[in-house]
Scaffold this active site. Sequence first.
Site, mmCIF file in Angstrom:
data_model
loop_
_atom_site.group_PDB
_atom_site.id
_atom_site.type_symbol
_atom_site.label_atom_id
_atom_site.label_comp_id
_atom_site.label_asym_id
_atom_site.label_seq_id
_atom_site.Cartn_x
_atom_site.Cartn_y
_atom_site.Cartn_z
ATOM 1 N NE ARG A 80 -1.372 -2.128 3.026
ATOM 2 C CZ ARG A 80 -1.591 -3.387 2.664
ATOM 3 N NH1 ARG A 80 -2.709 -3.731 2.106
ATOM 4 N NH2 ARG A 80 -0.682 -4.320 2.881
ATOM 5 C CB THR A 81 3.445 2.515 2.287
ATOM 6 O OG1 THR A 81 2.697 2.091 3.427
ATOM 7 C CG2 THR A 81 4.079 3.862 2.581
ATOM 8 C CE LYS A 109 28.060 -2.298 -9.042
ATOM 9 N NZ LYS A 109 28.120 -1.326 -10.144
ATOM 10 N NE ARG A 130 7.692 1.066 4.495
ATOM 11 C CZ ARG A 130 6.485 0.491 4.575
ATOM 12 N NH1 ARG A 130 6.328 -0.776 4.232
ATOM 13 N NH2 ARG A 130 5.444 1.169 5.010
ATOM 14 C CG HIS A 158 4.383 4.512 8.408
ATOM 15 N ND1 HIS A 158 4.331 5.363 7.314
ATOM 16 C CD2 HIS A 158 4.024 3.278 7.942
ATOM 17 C CE1 HIS A 158 3.938 4.670 6.260
ATOM 18 N NE2 HIS A 158 3.753 3.407 6.611
#
Length: 349
Positions: A80-81, A109, A130, A158
Amino acid sequence: MSIRVKGLISFCEFTLLMVKRVPMNFKGSNILSIDQYERQDMVTIFSLAAFMECYAQRKKRTRVLEGALLGNIFFEPSTRTRVSFETAFYRLGGSVFNIADKTGTSMVKGESLEDTARVLGGYADVLVVRHPKEGSVKRCADVSSSPVINAGDGSGEHPTQALLDLYTIMKESGRSLDQIDGLSIAFVGDLKHGRTVHSLAKLLSLFKNIHFILISPNPLVMPQEIIQQLQSRGHTLEECRDLASGIGKADVIYMTRIQQERFSNPEDAERYRGCYCLNKGLYEKQVGSKNVPIMHPLPRDSRPGALEIDQDLDDHPNLAIFRQANNGVPVRMALFALVLDVADIFSRT
Ligand code: NCD
């Protein structure tokens, strides 16, 4: 303003927004924590979100962000987010590039998170990030030349979820912002690791006389610093272990998933999975015919033995979880419009 959201913002609040224009503190700003907001900011955000509903549903169209680019960077799983941020940007006419996994980047890397943010922030007009580690989204914001929006940093916060959650509470319960004062809310489940409840508790603490009913197993209680913040602002709290006795007094029930990925030993999470299951029988016994919205940031864990919200509630009119997820689009559209400084255009239409 669309019919569905009529009454959400009082006439005075709405007029104030229109005459004040958009406050400076949103333009070009990061969105990292609810701590950066004041109660009055909710008038700005939610009035605009209400405007955005018809654009989110494509009843009206806008190209206001044409030419703008969102970097949508998710180092943790998300449905969803990630997609609602993306949808919000597209609905405003912008374009999006997505990074959905660290293994596809030069971080494998040895490139640092900071260098990654410097580079991607140089390409995009705004970054949504996120990351599994608390504080890491702020590290990106500290070096990025574009604003950074926190889409969840470990067990930290959040903030945009909290904004859409409060918007949902208002719509579902028919309360204006002023009527959030005095609300009683039950938070249920993994309150230690659940970043959505951390941010929503902080957001509600901007109002007056909120009663928090904190229902969790003993090892998964709400962090002490958040409890202190709520108490220092004059709110009342009760902690309990039992779902049935806790939800009877709530105006809103907010269920959460056990955050297995945050446990140092994921097997420990098994002990708590399924410890709180809200089903139709329990809801009807404790709540009766009152309009008490059932919320959950989702995903709900639908595996056998989990089921925070039983599927026998799926047709219940007070089950708000999918409407809650939908609200993510207009709220995030409003945030993009504010951060990228195009919100004034909507206040003139
Ligand atoms: C939540 C999250 O990622 O913190 N989901 C979401 O963003 N809607 C809750 C969870 O994963 O349980």
